[in-house]
Design a protein around this motif. Structure first.
Motif, PDB file in Angstrom:
ATOM      1  N   PHE A 312       0.851  -1.209   0.000  1.00 45.09           N
ATOM      2  CA  PHE A 312       0.000   0.000   0.000  1.00 45.09           C
ATOM      3  C   PHE A 312       0.883   1.256   0.000  1.00 45.09           C
ATOM      4  N   ASP A 313       1.975   1.220   0.775  1.00 41.49           N
ATOM      5  CA  ASP A 313       2.902   2.366   0.793  1.00 41.49           C
ATOM      6  C   ASP A 313       3.488   2.607  -0.594  1.00 41.49           C
ATOM      7  N   ALA A 314       3.859   1.524  -1.264  1.00 37.04           N
ATOM      8  CA  ALA A 314       4.460   1.656  -2.602  1.00 37.04           C
ATOM      9  C   ALA A 314       3.457   2.292  -3.561  1.00 37.04           C
ATOM     10  N   LEU A 315       2.199   1.923  -3.445  1.00 39.79           N
ATOM     11  CA  LEU A 315       1.172   2.517  -4.310  1.00 39.79           C
ATOM     12  C   LEU A 315       1.033   4.002  -4.019  1.00 39.79           C
ATOM     13  N   GLU A 316       1.082   4.344  -2.729  1.00 44.58           N
ATOM     14  CA  GLU A 316       0.928   5.746  -2.371  1.00 44.58           C
ATOM     15  C   GLU A 316       2.113   6.565  -2.866  1.00 44.58           C
ATOM     16  N   THR A 317       3.315   6.009  -2.739  1.00 40.67           N
ATOM     17  CA  THR A 317       4.509   6.709  -3.225  1.00 40.67           C
ATOM     18  C   THR A 317       4.474   6.818  -4.749  1.00 40.67           C
ATOM     19  N   GLY A 318       4.033   5.770  -5.400  1.00 41.01           N
ATOM     20  CA  GLY A 318       3.925   5.778  -6.862  1.00 41.01           C
ATOM     21  C   GLY A 318       5.286   5.725  -7.528  1.00 41.01           C
ATOM     22  N   GLY A 319       5.357   6.187  -8.777  1.00 42.41           N
ATOM     23  CA  GLY A 319       6.612   6.165  -9.516  1.00 42.41           C
ATOM     24  C   GLY A 319       7.140   4.749  -9.626  1.00 42.41           C
ATOM     25  N   VAL A 320       8.424   4.586  -9.293  1.00 37.20           N
ATOM     26  CA  VAL A 320       9.045   3.272  -9.418  1.00 37.20           C
ATOM     27  C   VAL A 320       8.950   2.457  -8.113  1.00 37.20           C
ATOM     28  N   ALA A 321       8.278   3.005  -7.091  1.00 37.76           N
ATOM     29  CA  ALA A 321       8.248   2.309  -5.791  1.00 37.76           C
ATOM     30  C   ALA A 321       7.726   0.866  -5.900  1.00 37.76           C
ATOM     31  N   PRO A 322       6.640   0.619  -6.634  1.00 42.02           N
ATOM     32  CA  PRO A 322       6.195  -0.778  -6.744  1.00 42.02           C
ATOM     33  C   PRO A 322       7.227  -1.673  -7.439  1.00 42.02           C
ATOM     34  N   ALA A 323       7.937  -1.139  -8.418  1.00 37.69           N
ATOM     35  CA  ALA A 323       8.970  -1.929  -9.102  1.00 37.69           C
ATOM     36  C   ALA A 323      10.120  -2.245  -8.142  1.00 37.69           C
ATOM     37  N   VAL A 324      10.436  -1.291  -7.271  1.00 39.80           N
ATOM     38  CA  VAL A 324      11.500  -1.496  -6.282  1.00 39.80           C
ATOM     39  C   VAL A 324      11.072  -2.558  -5.266  1.00 39.80           C
ATOM     40  N   LEU A 325       9.833  -2.431  -4.802  1.00 47.40           N
ATOM     41  CA  LEU A 325       9.275  -3.436  -3.886  1.00 47.40           C
ATOM     42  C   LEU A 325       9.389  -4.822  -4.504  1.00 47.40           C
ATOM     43  N   ASN A 326       8.990  -4.920  -5.759  1.00 46.46           N
ATOM     44  CA  ASN A 326       8.989  -6.213  -6.441  1.00 46.46           C
ATOM     45  C   ASN A 326      10.401  -6.774  -6.595  1.00 46.46           C
ATOM     46  N   ALA A 327      11.328  -5.923  -7.038  1.00 44.64           N
ATOM     47  CA  ALA A 327      12.696  -6.397  -7.295  1.00 44.64           C
ATOM     48  C   ALA A 327      13.353  -6.852  -5.996  1.00 44.64           C
ATOM     49  N   ALA A 328      13.221  -6.033  -4.944  1.00 50.18           N
ATOM     50  CA  ALA A 328      13.833  -6.389  -3.662  1.00 50.18           C
ATOM     51  C   ALA A 328      13.230  -7.685  -3.136  1.00 50.18           C
ATOM     52  N   ASN A 329      11.931  -7.827  -3.334  1.00 51.41           N
ATOM     53  CA  ASN A 329      11.269  -9.048  -2.864  1.00 51.41           C
ATOM     54  C   ASN A 329      11.793 -10.276  -3.617  1.00 51.41           C
ATOM     55  N   GLU A 330      11.975 -10.137  -4.925  1.00 49.74           N
ATOM     56  CA  GLU A 330      12.485 -11.283  -5.693  1.00 49.74           C
ATOM     57  C   GLU A 330      13.861 -11.713  -5.180  1.00 49.74           C
ATOM     58  N   VAL A 331      14.715 -10.732  -4.947  1.00 49.92           N
ATOM     59  CA  VAL A 331      16.066 -11.046  -4.466  1.00 49.92           C
ATOM     60  C   VAL A 331      16.004 -11.672  -3.067  1.00 49.92           C
ATOM     61  N   ALA A 332      15.153 -11.118  -2.219  1.00 50.64           N
ATOM     62  CA  ALA A 332      15.070 -11.611  -0.841  1.00 50.64           C
ATOM     63  C   ALA A 332      14.462 -13.018  -0.784  1.00 50.64           C
ATOM     64  N   VAL A 333      13.464 -13.262  -1.608  1.00 51.00           N
ATOM     65  CA  VAL A 333      12.852 -14.604  -1.624  1.00 51.00           C
ATOM     66  C   VAL A 333      13.880 -15.639  -2.085  1.00 51.00           C
ATOM     67  N   GLU A 334      14.642 -15.264  -3.098  1.00 50.44           N
ATOM     68  CA  GLU A 334      15.710 -16.137  -3.591  1.00 50.44           C
ATOM     69  C   GLU A 334      16.710 -16.456  -2.465  1.00 50.44           C
ATOM     70  N   ALA A 335      17.080 -15.425  -1.713  1.00 51.63           N
ATOM     71  CA  ALA A 335      18.039 -15.611  -0.614  1.00 51.63           C
ATOM     72  C   ALA A 335      17.434 -16.480   0.491  1.00 51.63           C
ATOM     73  N   PHE A 336      16.148 -16.314   0.740  1.00 50.28           N
ATOM     74  CA  PHE A 336      15.485 -17.159   1.742  1.00 50.28           C
ATOM     75  C   PHE A 336      15.422 -18.600   1.254  1.00 50.28           C
ATOM     76  N   LEU A 337      15.096 -18.785  -0.020  1.00 44.16           N
ATOM     77  CA  LEU A 337      15.042 -20.153  -0.563  1.00 44.16           C
ATOM     78  C   LEU A 337      16.417 -20.804  -0.526  1.00 44.16           C
ATOM     79  N   GLY A 338      17.461 -19.983  -0.700  1.00 42.02           N
ATOM     80  CA  GLY A 338      18.838 -20.484  -0.616  1.00 42.02           C
ATOM     81  C   GLY A 338      19.316 -20.591   0.823  1.00 42.02           C
ATOM     82  N   GLN A 339      18.420 -20.352   1.767  1.00 39.76           N
ATOM     83  CA  GLN A 339      18.690 -20.430   3.201  1.00 39.76           C
ATOM     84  C   GLN A 339      19.818 -19.521   3.656  1.00 39.76           C
ATOM     85  N   ARG A 340      19.871 -18.347   2.999  1.00 39.90           N
ATOM     86  CA  ARG A 340      20.862 -17.355   3.412  1.00 39.90           C
ATOM     87  C   ARG A 340      20.282 -16.401   4.441  1.00 39.90           C
ATOM     88  N   ILE A 341      19.002 -16.109   4.340  1.00 42.48           N
ATOM     89  CA  ILE A 341      18.373 -15.219   5.322  1.00 42.48           C
ATOM     90  C   ILE A 341      17.147 -15.907   5.909  1.00 42.48           C
TER      91      ILE A 341
END
Ligand code: NAD
Ligand code: MG
Length: 389
Positions: A312-341
Motif C-alpha cells: 500500500f505504501d508503494a502505491l501511495e509513493t507511486g513512480g518506481v516504488a512498486p517496481a522497487v518493492l517487487n525487485a527487492a522481494n524477488e532477491v530476498a525470496v531467492e536468498a530465503f530459498l537459498g537459506q541465506r536469510i
C-alpha cells in the motif's frame, strides 16, 4: 473456432494447468509457441504432445539439451534467452499469449505480446506491479484484452460483469493468510523454508508460495488490482479468508456485494481467461457449500505481516516504488530459498531497499528497468551484510 495459444512458462504450475485445459479441449485450442526456463525434460515431453512451431528455453546450453531430446524436425524451432521469450510472446500465429513466467522476466515479453496485438492471459502479476501504467496504456493503444488468471482478479473481473464500473464502492481481495496465519512475530522468526513452502490450500511455484507466506503475494495483488481495474488504492480492501472458497468480492454503492466462489483450482480462472466470454464444461468437483464447514473472514494483521502495508505504501509513493518493492522481494525470496536469510528478513530487506531506491517515473520504462536493477543491487548488498552464509 480454434484458438492458438502462446504459452510463456509452460513447465510451471500455471503452465502445466494451461496445458491440461488445452488437452481437455483439443477442438478449441492449440499451442503454437512455448517458453520455459531450465526444465527441458518436461518441455520436451510437452513439445512432443502439443507440437508448437517455436520453443524457447533459458540459454544456449539448455537449447542444445532440448534439441537432443527432440526429433530433428524441431531443429529450427528452438530458440533461447530473453530474445526467445520475446519471439514466443509475439509469435505471429498466436491469438492469446498466456504469461506464466515467474517474476520480472515476464514484463518485456508481455509488452511485446501486447504490441503485437495479442490478447493476454495474465498470470505473471509482477508485470503489472512493475509497470502497470505502461502495460495498461499499451493494452488500450493496441485494443487488446488483458484477462486475469490470478484467482482473485478473475473473481473480481467476473463480479464486475454484474454492474457498472462507476457504481463500484470497494474491491475486496481475499487472502488465505498462508501457512503462518495466526503466528506472532516471534514465532515467525523460527519458521523454516519447508514450512513456508507448504501452502494450506494451493499447490504453486516456490516464489509465489513464499510470497503467500509473507503476505507479499496479497500486496502484489493489491497493486495488480489497482492497474487492472483502474481504481485507487483507497477502493481496495483485503480480508483474510482461510478457506479460499470466496475468491474475491466487489461491493457496489447500493450495498450489494458480489462474490465469486469455487473450489480452489486454478483451472477455473485459467479456462475462463482462455474461453472468455464463454464458459466451458470443466467437469471439476463442484463446490459443496454444505461440506465446506464455516467460512471465516478476518482483518489482516498488518503488524505481524508488514508486506501488505509496504505494498500500500508503494502505491501511495507511486513512480518506481512498486517496481522497487517487487525487485527487492524477488532477491530476498531467492536468498530465503537459498537459506541465506531468515523468513522475517525477507520483508526487512524489501523495506530497507524501498527506503534507498525511489527515483523515476511510472510512465518511463527505462526508469522502471533501472530502478529494478538498482533495487536488486541494494537488496543484494543488504543481504550480504546480514546473511549467515
Ligand atoms: P513456477 O515457478 O511453477 O513456474 C514458472 C515458469 O516460468 C516455469 O515454466 C519456468 O521454467 C519459467 N521461467 C522462469 N524464469 C523464466 C525465464 N527467465 N524465461 C522463461 N521462462 C522462465 O511458477 P507459477 O506458480 O506457475 O507462477 C507463475 C506466475 O503466475 C507467477 O507470476 C505467479 O505469481 C503467477 N500466479 C501463479 C499462481 C499459481 O497457482 N501457481 C496463481 C496466481 C498467479
Ligand atoms: Mg492470487
Amino acid at each position: 473456432m480454434m484458438k492458438n495459444i502462446s504459452l510463456l512458462g509452460a513447465t510451471g504450475s500455471i503452465g502445466v494447468n494451461v496445458l491440461e485445459i488445452v488437452r481437455k479441449f483439443p477442438e478449441r485450442f492449440t499451442v503454437c509457441a512455448m517458453a520455459a526456463g531450465n526444465n527441458v525434460e518436461l518441455l520436451a515431453r510437452q513439445a512432443l504432445e502439443f507440437e508448437p512451431e517455436i520453443l524457447s528455453v533459458a540459454d544456449e546450453q539448455k537449447a542444445r539439451e532440448l534439441q537432443s531430446l527432440l526429433p530433428a524436425k524441431f531443429k529450427d524451432k528452438i530458440t533461447f534467452g530473453a530474445k526467445g521469450n520475446l519471439l514466443v510472446a509475439a509469435f505471429s500465429e498466436a491469438e492469446i499469449t498466456v504469461t506464466a513466467i515467474v517474476g520480472s522476466a515476464g514484463l518485456l515479453p508481455t509488452l511485446a505480446a501486447i504490441d503485437a496485438g495479442k490478447n493476454i492471459g495474465l498470470a505473471n502479476k509482477e508485470t503489472l506491479v512493475m509497470a502497470g501504467k505502461i502495460v495498461m496504456d499499451r493494452v488500450k493503444e493496441n485494443g487488446v484484452r488483458l484477462l486475469p488468471i490470478d484467482s482473485e482478479h478473475s473473481a473480481i473481473f467476473q463480479a464486475l460483469e454484474a454492474g457498472r464500473k462507476k457504481d463500484v464502492e470497494k474491491i475486496i481481495l481475499t487472502a488465505s493468510g498462508g501457512p503462518f496465519l495466526g503466528k506472532s512475530s516471534e514465532e515467525l522468526q523460527m519458521v523454516t523454508r519447508d514450512q513456508a513452502l507448504n501452502h494450506p490450500n494451493w499447490s504453486m511455484g516456490k516464489k509465489i508460495s513464499i510470497d503467500s507466506a509473507t503476505l507479499m503475494n496479497k500486496g502484489l495483488e493489491v497493486i495488480e488490482a489497482k492497474w487492472l481495474f483502474d481504481v485507487g488504492a483507497d477502493t481496495i480492501d483485503v480480508v483474510v479468508h482461510p478457506q479460499s472458497i470466496v475468491h474475491s468480492l466487489v461491493e457496489y454503492h447500493d450495498g450489494s456485494v458480489l462474490a465469486q466462489m469455487g473450489v480452489p483450482d486454478m483451472r477455473i480462472p485459467i479456462a475462463y481467461a482462455l474461453s472468455y466470454p464463454e464458459r466451458m464444461v470443466l467437469e471439476l468437483p463442484s463446490l459443496k457449500l454444505s461440506q465446506c464447514g464455516s467460512l471465516e473472514f478476518i482483518e489482516p494483521d498488518y503488524t505481524t505481516f508488514p508486506a501488505l502495508q509496504l505494498a500500500f505504501d508503494a502505491l501511495e509513493t507511486g513512480g518506481v516504488a512498486p517496481a522497487v518493492l517487487n525487485a527487492a522481494n524477488e532477491v530476498a525470496v531467492e536468498a530465503f530459498l537459498g537459506q541465506r536469510i531468515s523468513f522475517s528478513e525477507i520483508i526487512r530487506t524489501v523495506a530497507r531497499t524501498m527506503d534507498i531506491v525511489h527515483d523515476g517515473s511510472e510512465d518511463n520504462l527505462e526508469h522502471i528497468l533501472q530502478a529494478d536493477a538498482i533495487a536488486r543491487i541494494e537488496a543484494g548488498k543488504f543481504i550480504d551484510a546480514i546473511a549467515k552464509v
